[in-house]
Scaffold this motif. Sequence first.
Motif, PDB file in Angstrom:
ATOM      1  N   ILE A   1      -8.118   3.431  14.108  1.00  0.00           N
ATOM      2  CA  ILE A   1      -8.463   4.417  13.072  1.00  0.00           C
ATOM      3  C   ILE A   1      -7.371   5.479  12.980  1.00  0.00           C
ATOM      4  CG2 ILE A   1     -10.101   6.213  12.392  1.00  0.00           C
ATOM      5  CD1 ILE A   1     -12.287   4.473  13.764  1.00  0.00           C
ATOM      6  N   ARG A   2      -6.929   5.981  14.112  1.00  0.00           N
ATOM      7  CA  ARG A   2      -5.866   7.004  14.112  1.00  0.00           C
ATOM      8  C   ARG A   2      -4.600   6.478  13.447  1.00  0.00           C
ATOM      9  NH1 ARG A   2      -6.870   9.206  20.204  1.00  0.00           N
ATOM     10  NH2 ARG A   2      -8.436  10.748  19.640  1.00  0.00           N
TER      11      ARG A   2
ATOM     12  N   PRO B   1     -15.120   6.087   1.519  1.00  0.00           N
ATOM     13  CA  PRO B   1     -14.720   6.442   2.880  1.00  0.00           C
ATOM     14  C   PRO B   1     -13.223   6.222   3.078  1.00  0.00           C
ATOM     15  CG  PRO B   1     -15.733   4.283   2.860  1.00  0.00           C
ATOM     16  CD  PRO B   1     -15.843   4.827   1.463  1.00  0.00           C
ATOM     17  N   ASP B   2     -12.701   6.745   4.172  1.00  0.00           N
ATOM     18  CA  ASP B   2     -11.291   6.557   4.504  1.00  0.00           C
ATOM     19  C   ASP B   2     -11.069   5.264   5.273  1.00  0.00           C
ATOM     20  OD1 ASP B   2     -10.172   9.153   3.533  1.00  0.00           O
ATOM     21  OD2 ASP B   2     -11.693   9.915   4.918  1.00  0.00           O
ATOM     22  N   VAL B   3     -12.087   4.833   6.006  1.00  0.00           N
ATOM     23  CA  VAL B   3     -12.027   3.619   6.814  1.00  0.00           C
ATOM     24  C   VAL B   3     -13.404   2.965   6.763  1.00  0.00           C
ATOM     25  CG1 VAL B   3     -11.681   2.676   9.158  1.00  0.00           C
ATOM     26  CG2 VAL B   3     -10.341   4.640   8.415  1.00  0.00           C
ATOM     27  N   VAL B   4     -13.418   1.622   6.775  1.00  0.00           N
ATOM     28  CA  VAL B   4     -14.672   0.880   6.869  1.00  0.00           C
ATOM     29  C   VAL B   4     -14.626   0.050   8.144  1.00  0.00           C
ATOM     30  CG1 VAL B   4     -16.095  -0.955   5.867  1.00  0.00           C
ATOM     31  CG2 VAL B   4     -15.061   0.772   4.386  1.00  0.00           C
ATOM     32  N   ILE B   5     -15.685   0.158   8.934  1.00  0.00           N
ATOM     33  CA  ILE B   5     -15.872  -0.710  10.099  1.00  0.00           C
ATOM     34  C   ILE B   5     -17.048  -1.601   9.764  1.00  0.00           C
ATOM     35  CG2 ILE B   5     -16.464  -0.827  12.554  1.00  0.00           C
ATOM     36  CD1 ILE B   5     -15.287   2.010  12.839  1.00  0.00           C
ATOM     37  N   THR B   6     -16.843  -2.912   9.813  1.00  0.00           N
ATOM     38  CA  THR B   6     -17.914  -3.830   9.448  1.00  0.00           C
ATOM     39  C   THR B   6     -18.083  -4.948  10.455  1.00  0.00           C
ATOM     40  OG1 THR B   6     -18.775  -5.280   7.698  1.00  0.00           O
ATOM     41  CG2 THR B   6     -16.389  -5.236   7.968  1.00  0.00           C
TER      42      THR B   6
ATOM     43  N   HIS C   1     -15.185  11.854  18.634  1.00  0.00           N
ATOM     44  CA  HIS C   1     -13.770  12.037  18.282  1.00  0.00           C
ATOM     45  C   HIS C   1     -13.613  12.822  16.975  1.00  0.00           C
ATOM     46  CE1 HIS C   1     -11.869   9.606  21.447  1.00  0.00           C
ATOM     47  NE2 HIS C   1     -13.019   8.975  21.441  1.00  0.00           N
ATOM     48  N   HIS C   2     -14.705  13.467  16.549  1.00  0.00           N
ATOM     49  CA  HIS C   2     -14.733  14.389  15.418  1.00  0.00           C
ATOM     50  C   HIS C   2     -14.625  13.732  14.039  1.00  0.00           C
ATOM     51  CE1 HIS C   2     -14.600  17.471  18.446  1.00  0.00           C
ATOM     52  NE2 HIS C   2     -13.516  16.911  18.952  1.00  0.00           N
ATOM     53  N   TYR C   3     -14.904  12.428  13.939  1.00  0.00           N
ATOM     54  CA  TYR C   3     -14.907  11.771  12.634  1.00  0.00           C
ATOM     55  C   TYR C   3     -16.231  12.002  11.938  1.00  0.00           C
ATOM     56  CZ  TYR C   3     -10.668   9.384  14.050  1.00  0.00           C
ATOM     57  OH  TYR C   3      -9.393   9.119  14.456  1.00  0.00           O
ATOM     58  N   GLN C   4     -16.200  12.057  10.605  1.00  0.00           N
ATOM     59  CA  GLN C   4     -17.417  12.061   9.813  1.00  0.00           C
ATOM     60  C   GLN C   4     -17.857  10.600   9.695  1.00  0.00           C
ATOM     61  OE1 GLN C   4     -17.090  14.144   6.046  1.00  0.00           O
ATOM     62  NE2 GLN C   4     -15.320  15.260   6.837  1.00  0.00           N
ATOM     63  N   VAL C   5     -19.157  10.359   9.741  1.00  0.00           N
ATOM     64  CA  VAL C   5     -19.651   8.985   9.739  1.00  0.00           C
ATOM     65  C   VAL C   5     -20.764   8.823   8.715  1.00  0.00           C
ATOM     66  CG1 VAL C   5     -20.589   7.120  11.171  1.00  0.00           C
ATOM     67  CG2 VAL C   5     -19.185   8.895  12.238  1.00  0.00           C
ATOM     68  N   CYS C   6     -20.719   7.701   7.989  1.00  0.00           N
ATOM     69  CA  CYS C   6     -21.842   7.309   7.147  1.00  0.00           C
ATOM     70  C   CYS C   6     -22.174   5.864   7.508  1.00  0.00           C
ATOM     71  CB  CYS C   6     -21.559   7.491   5.658  1.00  0.00           C
ATOM     72  SG  CYS C   6     -20.167   6.570   5.011  1.00  0.00           S
TER      73      CYS C   6
ATOM     74  N   PRO D   1       0.826  -1.207   0.000  1.00  0.00           N
ATOM     75  CA  PRO D   1       0.000   0.000   0.000  1.00  0.00           C
ATOM     76  C   PRO D   1       0.863   1.260   0.000  1.00  0.00           C
ATOM     77  CG  PRO D   1      -0.125  -1.134   2.118  1.00  0.00           C
ATOM     78  CD  PRO D   1       0.675  -1.989   1.193  1.00  0.00           C
ATOM     79  N   VAL D   2       0.393   2.259  -0.708  1.00  0.00           N
ATOM     80  CA  VAL D   2       1.104   3.530  -0.770  1.00  0.00           C
ATOM     81  C   VAL D   2       0.727   4.329   0.471  1.00  0.00           C
ATOM     82  CG1 VAL D   2       1.360   5.669  -2.080  1.00  0.00           C
ATOM     83  CG2 VAL D   2       1.002   3.500  -3.274  1.00  0.00           C
ATOM     84  N   PRO D   3       1.717   4.785   1.231  1.00  0.00           N
ATOM     85  CA  PRO D   3       1.375   5.562   2.423  1.00  0.00           C
ATOM     86  C   PRO D   3       0.653   6.847   2.027  1.00  0.00           C
ATOM     87  CG  PRO D   3       3.780   5.259   2.227  1.00  0.00           C
ATOM     88  CD  PRO D   3       3.130   4.631   1.036  1.00  0.00           C
ATOM     89  N   THR D   4      -0.388   7.141   2.754  1.00  0.00           N
ATOM     90  CA  THR D   4      -1.143   8.356   2.477  1.00  0.00           C
ATOM     91  C   THR D   4      -0.812   9.394   3.538  1.00  0.00           C
ATOM     92  OG1 THR D   4      -2.982   7.487   3.745  1.00  0.00           O
ATOM     93  CG2 THR D   4      -3.060   7.148   1.377  1.00  0.00           C
ATOM     94  N   PRO D   5      -0.868  10.667   3.154  1.00  0.00           N
ATOM     95  CA  PRO D   5      -0.597  11.692   4.155  1.00  0.00           C
ATOM     96  C   PRO D   5      -1.657  11.646   5.258  1.00  0.00           C
ATOM     97  CG  PRO D   5      -1.279  12.674   2.052  1.00  0.00           C
ATOM     98  CD  PRO D   5      -1.178  11.199   1.854  1.00  0.00           C
ATOM     99  N   ALA D   6      -1.265  12.061   6.431  1.00  0.00           N
ATOM    100  CA  ALA D   6      -2.181  12.037   7.570  1.00  0.00           C
ATOM    101  C   ALA D   6      -3.384  12.933   7.300  1.00  0.00           C
ATOM    102  CB  ALA D   6      -1.458  12.505   8.826  1.00  0.00           C
ATOM    103  N   LYS D   7      -4.541  12.470   7.756  1.00  0.00           N
ATOM    104  CA  LYS D   7      -5.779  13.246   7.655  1.00  0.00           C
ATOM    105  C   LYS D   7      -6.255  13.535   9.066  1.00  0.00           C
ATOM    106  CE  LYS D   7      -8.607  12.429   3.686  1.00  0.00           C
ATOM    107  NZ  LYS D   7      -9.778  11.748   3.151  1.00  0.00           N
ATOM    108  N   ALA D   8      -6.748  14.723   9.265  1.00  0.00           N
ATOM    109  CA  ALA D   8      -7.318  15.069  10.563  1.00  0.00           C
ATOM    110  C   ALA D   8      -8.634  14.298  10.738  1.00  0.00           C
ATOM    111  CB  ALA D   8      -7.576  16.568  10.640  1.00  0.00           C
TER     112      ALA D   8
END
Length: 165
Positions: A152-153, A84-89, A62-67, A29-36
């Motif tokens: 997630i962090r 999305p940036d992360v998937v929780i399943t 914790h200030h994350y956007q959620v769908c 995986p290509v490292p991605t820059p940190a996202k707030a």
Amino acid sequence: AERLAALARLAEQAATAEAERQRVAAPPPVPTPAKAADQTLVLVADDSKVVRIKTGRLLAAHHYQVCYANDGLEAAQLLQTQVPDVVITDVEMPGMDGFELTRHIRNSPLTSHIPVIMITAADDRHREHADTAGVSVLMGKPYPDDDLIAHIRLAMGQDAAAAVR
């Protein structure tokens, strides 16, 4: 019946071998820059409304956007319009379970990079299947809320020093 069972086992072994071949052949995986946190969109896919609400509240605190998606099929449909940036399943969901959802995510060039955090009550029983499907993190229930946030962090490069138990 024995021949059908043997054929089914062979098909499953072939699918597992192919998934492993693809996993090994895949580029790192290509490292991605940190996202707030407030720039990070987390998709929560779970057929339990209580779990979706509880997880969403934790993430929002914790200030994350959620769908949200009610199951794997709805999550797969959502992934066609929103990445999305992360998937929780969850593992067990009607229509498309968490393993199928993860394979769907891994098989698309648009989503293959997304970290997938899978939540299960039987983490030891599902570990091999989760690894084969491409799950990034497998967490057993119950889990400390701080562990989920730490995963997630870490995935988003928000806290490189985060120690995850």
